[in-house]
Design an enzyme around this catalytic site. Sequence first.
Site, short mmCIF file in Angstrom:
data_model
loop_
_atom_site.label_atom_id
_atom_site.label_comp_id
_atom_site.label_asym_id
_atom_site.label_seq_id
_atom_site.Cartn_x
_atom_site.Cartn_y
_atom_site.Cartn_z
N SER A 142 -96.58 -32.09 -92.29
CA SER A 142 -97.08 -33.50 -92.46
C SER A 142 -98.25 -33.53 -93.45
O SER A 142 -99.05 -32.52 -93.58
CB SER A 142 -97.56 -34.03 -91.09
OG SER A 142 -98.22 -35.48 -91.25
N TYR A 156 -102.64 -32.86 -83.66
CA TYR A 156 -101.62 -32.98 -84.44
C TYR A 156 -101.98 -32.50 -86.14
O TYR A 156 -101.38 -31.41 -86.28
CB TYR A 156 -101.18 -34.60 -84.70
CG TYR A 156 -100.12 -34.55 -85.60
CD1 TYR A 156 -98.71 -34.25 -84.85
CD2 TYR A 156 -99.94 -34.97 -86.68
CE1 TYR A 156 -97.63 -34.61 -85.65
CE2 TYR A 156 -98.71 -35.21 -87.42
CZ TYR A 156 -97.62 -34.96 -86.90
OH TYR A 156 -96.47 -35.11 -87.50
P1 NDP Z 1 -89.08 -37.74 -83.62
O1 NDP Z 1 -90.03 -38.17 -82.17
O2 NDP Z 1 -88.22 -38.95 -83.95
O3 NDP Z 1 -88.14 -36.52 -83.11
C1 NDP Z 1 -88.56 -35.35 -82.86
C2 NDP Z 1 -87.68 -34.20 -82.85
O4 NDP Z 1 -88.48 -33.05 -82.25
C3 NDP Z 1 -86.61 -34.68 -81.72
O5 NDP Z 1 -85.38 -34.11 -82.16
C4 NDP Z 1 -87.05 -33.78 -80.35
O6 NDP Z 1 -85.81 -33.46 -79.57
C5 NDP Z 1 -87.58 -32.50 -80.91
N1 NDP Z 1 -88.51 -32.26 -79.99
C6 NDP Z 1 -89.73 -32.50 -79.51
N2 NDP Z 1 -90.06 -31.91 -78.64
C7 NDP Z 1 -89.34 -30.76 -78.33
C8 NDP Z 1 -89.36 -29.83 -77.52
N3 NDP Z 1 -90.12 -29.58 -76.64
N4 NDP Z 1 -88.30 -28.79 -77.43
C9 NDP Z 1 -87.09 -29.25 -78.56
N5 NDP Z 1 -87.17 -29.97 -79.53
C10 NDP Z 1 -88.31 -31.06 -79.29
O7 NDP Z 1 -89.93 -37.33 -84.64
P2 NDP Z 1 -89.48 -37.17 -86.09
O8 NDP Z 1 -88.14 -37.12 -86.60
O9 NDP Z 1 -90.57 -38.21 -87.02
O10 NDP Z 1 -90.59 -35.82 -86.49
C11 NDP Z 1 -89.75 -34.78 -87.01
C12 NDP Z 1 -90.65 -33.91 -87.58
O11 NDP Z 1 -91.21 -34.66 -88.36
C13 NDP Z 1 -92.03 -33.48 -86.94
O12 NDP Z 1 -92.45 -32.11 -86.99
C14 NDP Z 1 -93.08 -34.34 -87.22
O13 NDP Z 1 -94.20 -33.82 -86.83
C15 NDP Z 1 -92.76 -34.46 -88.69
N6 NDP Z 1 -93.28 -35.60 -89.34
C16 NDP Z 1 -93.01 -36.89 -88.82
C17 NDP Z 1 -93.36 -38.01 -89.84
C18 NDP Z 1 -93.26 -39.40 -89.44
O14 NDP Z 1 -93.74 -40.20 -89.98
N7 NDP Z 1 -92.17 -39.62 -88.68
C19 NDP Z 1 -94.38 -37.93 -90.63
C20 NDP Z 1 -94.90 -36.54 -91.04
C21 NDP Z 1 -94.18 -35.30 -90.07
P3 NDP Z 1 -85.61 -34.16 -78.14
O15 NDP Z 1 -85.70 -35.44 -78.10
O16 NDP Z 1 -84.15 -33.55 -78.07
O17 NDP Z 1 -86.82 -33.46 -77.29
#
Ligand code: NDP
Length: 247
Positions: A142, A156
Amino acid sequence: MGGRLNGKLAFVTGGSRGIGAAICRAFAAEGAHVVLTYGGSKDKAEALAAEINKAGGKAEAIGCDASVMGETARVMREVAGKHGPIDVLVNNAGIAREVTLAKLSDEDWNKVMAVNVTAPFEAIRLAGELMNPGGSIISIGSILGDRAPAPGLGAYCASKAAVQLLTKAAARELGRKGLRANVIQPGPIDTDMNPADGETADLQRMMVPLGRYGKAEEIGTVAVFLASDESSYVNGTTIDVAGGMTA
Ligand code: NDP
């Protein structure tokens, strides 16, 4: 469908929603066989795999709670055991907790570190053993891995700084095995984690020169580049995909 990832096996953590799901769609459209993991969103993950398979691609969803130590390693071994060496690893699963440091509980700190740092560490530790030479490791960090622009982001930010350096360390250690490792640092991307109509969305938009949130697909296209041979000399680096927010 394109073919930039034809014949490649991709392992994407947290592929059920948001950025991970967009990366899976983009990879599959370029010909990769995608194995995606989910934590809580089994239905969404299975629906995505079905959508990709219906469109002529190849995908499967596997449960893997990234907050449980050892799970990511176990599932990665299972995938390589079933399908052979992995070509592309995407450390995407991530969570955020917005609490000031003084109020941050042990539980929240540990959970953020477990999902955002320890799970990628487990996968990266196995990369030399389970990935094909020529393979590509992509960690979704990020832009908050380089800064802490507001109170409440400490855990975070610390986790995203850690995953950035962990990935660069992997580039140092795995280059001679023919593996590359790079970090994508998104800015504000419209997902469940950071919805474009959320409480701080206007403030975030104001800080982006392009004046808008990014779409998950705009991370997917960069991930395809890093996964493909087009980026064969790109290693150990960080690409901000943030609409100019870090300019
Ligand atoms: P979402 O919350 O939309 O999705 C998160 C994803 O991570 C889901 O597929 C979820 O799966 C999975 N996840 C979370 N916890 C677990 C767990 N314990 N085990 C397995 N899977 C898990 O977030 P984003 O798509 O926005 O984020 C994706 C990545 O991008 C992250 O690393 C985030 O930090 C990063 N990011 C996002 C930004 C943004 O503005 N959106 C900015 C910068 C970085 P499930 O629902 O099946 O648990």
